[in-house]
Design an enzyme around this catalytic site. Structure first.
Site, short mmCIF file in Angstrom:
data_model
loop_
_atom_site.label_atom_id
_atom_site.label_comp_id
_atom_site.label_asym_id
_atom_site.label_seq_id
_atom_site.Cartn_x
_atom_site.Cartn_y
_atom_site.Cartn_z
N CYS A 88 -8.17 5.63 18.58
CA CYS A 88 -9.26 4.70 18.91
C CYS A 88 -8.85 3.54 19.82
O CYS A 88 -9.67 3.01 20.56
CB CYS A 88 -9.94 4.18 17.65
SG CYS A 88 -8.84 3.35 16.49
N LYS A 162 -9.21 5.51 3.15
CA LYS A 162 -9.59 4.50 4.14
C LYS A 162 -11.11 4.51 4.23
O LYS A 162 -11.72 5.50 4.64
CB LYS A 162 -8.97 4.83 5.49
CG LYS A 162 -9.44 3.88 6.58
CD LYS A 162 -8.69 4.09 7.86
CE LYS A 162 -9.28 3.25 8.98
NZ LYS A 162 -8.57 3.41 10.23
N ARG A 172 -10.77 -4.74 15.53
CA ARG A 172 -11.40 -4.00 16.64
C ARG A 172 -11.59 -4.91 17.85
O ARG A 172 -11.49 -4.45 18.99
CB ARG A 172 -12.72 -3.39 16.18
CG ARG A 172 -12.48 -2.26 15.18
CD ARG A 172 -13.77 -1.67 14.69
NE ARG A 172 -13.51 -0.74 13.59
CZ ARG A 172 -14.47 -0.18 12.84
NH1 ARG A 172 -15.74 -0.47 13.08
NH2 ARG A 172 -14.16 0.65 11.87
N ARG A 184 -18.11 4.71 12.22
CA ARG A 184 -17.04 5.62 11.80
C ARG A 184 -17.35 6.29 10.45
O ARG A 184 -16.46 6.83 9.80
CB ARG A 184 -15.72 4.85 11.67
CG ARG A 184 -15.23 4.22 12.96
CD ARG A 184 -13.71 4.07 12.93
NE ARG A 184 -13.20 2.97 13.72
CZ ARG A 184 -13.16 2.93 15.04
NH1 ARG A 184 -13.64 3.92 15.76
NH2 ARG A 184 -12.63 1.88 15.65
N LYS A 215 -7.17 1.29 1.72
CA LYS A 215 -7.54 0.33 2.75
C LYS A 215 -9.06 0.24 2.87
O LYS A 215 -9.69 1.29 2.93
CB LYS A 215 -6.94 0.80 4.07
CG LYS A 215 -7.39 0.01 5.27
CD LYS A 215 -6.87 0.65 6.52
CE LYS A 215 -7.52 -0.06 7.70
NZ LYS A 215 -7.28 0.58 8.94
N SER A 241 -7.69 -6.99 8.57
CA SER A 241 -7.97 -8.12 9.47
C SER A 241 -9.10 -9.03 8.97
O SER A 241 -8.99 -10.26 9.05
CB SER A 241 -8.30 -7.60 10.86
OG SER A 241 -9.43 -6.73 10.84
N TYR A 280 -1.28 -9.45 7.40
CA TYR A 280 -1.07 -10.34 8.55
C TYR A 280 -0.50 -11.68 8.10
O TYR A 280 -0.14 -12.51 8.93
CB TYR A 280 -2.39 -10.52 9.32
CG TYR A 280 -2.94 -9.20 9.82
CD1 TYR A 280 -2.44 -8.62 10.98
CD2 TYR A 280 -3.92 -8.51 9.11
CE1 TYR A 280 -2.92 -7.39 11.43
CE2 TYR A 280 -4.42 -7.30 9.56
CZ TYR A 280 -3.90 -6.74 10.72
OH TYR A 280 -4.37 -5.53 11.16
C1 PBG Z 1 -7.27 2.49 13.68
C2 PBG Z 1 -7.05 1.41 12.70
C3 PBG Z 1 -7.96 0.43 12.29
C4 PBG Z 1 -7.27 -0.39 11.41
C5 PBG Z 1 -5.98 0.14 11.27
N1 PBG Z 1 -5.87 1.26 12.07
C6 PBG Z 1 -9.35 0.15 12.73
C7 PBG Z 1 -10.45 1.02 12.32
O1 PBG Z 1 -10.27 2.06 11.68
O2 PBG Z 1 -11.56 0.69 12.71
C8 PBG Z 1 -7.84 -1.60 10.74
C9 PBG Z 1 -6.87 -2.70 10.59
C10 PBG Z 1 -7.44 -4.02 10.21
O3 PBG Z 1 -8.66 -4.25 10.17
O4 PBG Z 1 -6.61 -4.88 9.97
N2 PBG Z 1 -7.93 3.61 13.18
ZN ZN Z 2 -8.77 4.89 14.80
#
Ligand code: PBG
Ligand code: ZN
Length: 293
Positions: A88, A162, A172, A184, A215, A241, A280
């Site tokens: 992505c 996830k 993002r 997604r 996650k 994040s 983080y």
């Molecule tokens: C990529 C990915 C994402 C995150 C980790 N790897 C974004 C998503 O799936 O939209 C999120 C990390 C975060 O929000 O700290 N697939």
């Molecule tokens: Zn991704």
């Protein structure tokens, strides 16, 4: 980490105060600091100079993650280098995989590219591969591809549970990976379905995962415990994040004490059963814990 020409060594990410996009050289300095603070490792994400339909920057042997993994291993060999394996950040549409004509993600075509990406990271020196794309069968495909290329000892941390989540927004923004259309939910999980999280983790174990992940973390403590109990493998919790940004916003508004809140959150993830926490706030936490002792 970015390899874009002319990108600054460090660039503040607006949505995540205190977190920066890094050049390869700055990432090495950051890794040295992480090692000095006693952190367990770093997790690399790449931002390519150019994005395209397939996300071909993901498996570029001269891409940001590949260059950073190699440079960090040379500079700080004792530090664990993990890499996020997904498309992505590299696709111009922001989805985690290859699109069919109708705009849905083609699972099997994506898995092939994900495996290719994982091998390129291993070849560059990454110690631990962390696929976050959520396609079915990707852990088995990565294992097979790694073994064929001679990386039989390189482990896989599967983003097993996830969830489709509101808490990935700041990431993002940072990676420029907000989907250009849709969401997604076709490949990330339904937050209401806890049993599916355990089933997915067990499938990843069958396919050869060495560690599994839950996650986001904060709203999913029950599943950290359930996945740890069901799999018996090391479990990682990803304090994402949006969870970071919430704490930062409340702290800067003077509503909470950042240090106390962060240590409380991290302790709760550990208590829930996380063996590894991706956060983080890691450098801050390491400093705070060192002061405390
Ligand atoms: C990529 C990915 C994402 C995150 C980790 N790897 C974004 C998503 O799936 O939209 C999120 C990390 C975060 O929000 O700290 N697939
Ligand atoms: Zn991704």
């Amino acid at each position: 980490v970015t390899d874009a020409d002319g990108a600054p060594a460090r660039e503040q990410i607006e949505a995540m105060p205190g977190v920066e996009r890094l050049s390869v050289a700055a990432a090495v300095a950051e890794a040295q600091e992480a090692a000095a603070l006693g952190l367990g490792g770093v997790l690399l994400f790449g931002i390519p100079a150019e994005k395209d339909e397939l996300g071909s920057g993901a498996w570029d042997q001269e891409g940001a993650v590949q260059l950073a993994a190699g440079a960090i291993k040379r500079a700080v060999p004792e530090l664990l280098v993990a890499s996020d394996v997904c498309l992505c950040e590299y696709t111009d549409h922001g989805h985690c995989g290859v699109l069919r004509e109708d705009g849905t993600v083609d699972n099997d075509a994506t898995v092939e590219l994900i495996a290719r990406t994982a091998v390129s990271h291993a070849r560059a020196g990454a110690d631990l591969l962390a696929p976050s794309d959520m396609m079915d069968g990707r852990v088995g495909a990565i294992r097979e591809a790694l073994d064929e290329e001679g990386f039989t000892g390189t482990p896989i941390l599967a983003y097993s549970a996830k969830f489709a989540s509101a808490f990935y927004g700041p990431f993002r923004d940072a990676a420029g990976s907000t989907p250009a259309f849709g969401d997604r939910r076709g490949y990330q999980m339904d937050r209401a379905n806890g049993r599916e999280a355990v089933r997915e983790a067990l499938l990843d174990v069958q396919e050869g995962a060495d560690m599994v992940m839950v996650k986001p973390a904060l709203a999913y403590g029950d599943l950290i415990s359930a996945v740890a109990a069901a799999t018996g493998l090391p479990v990682a919790a990803y304090n994402v994040s949006g969870e970071y940004a919430m704490v930062k916003a409340a702290a800067s508004a003077g509503s909470i004490d950042e240090r106390a809140a962060v240590l409380e959150i991290l302790t709760s993830l550990r208590r829930a059963g996380a063996d590894t926490i991706i956060s983080y706030h890691s450098k801050d936490a390491a400093r705070w814990l060192a002061e405390q002792n």
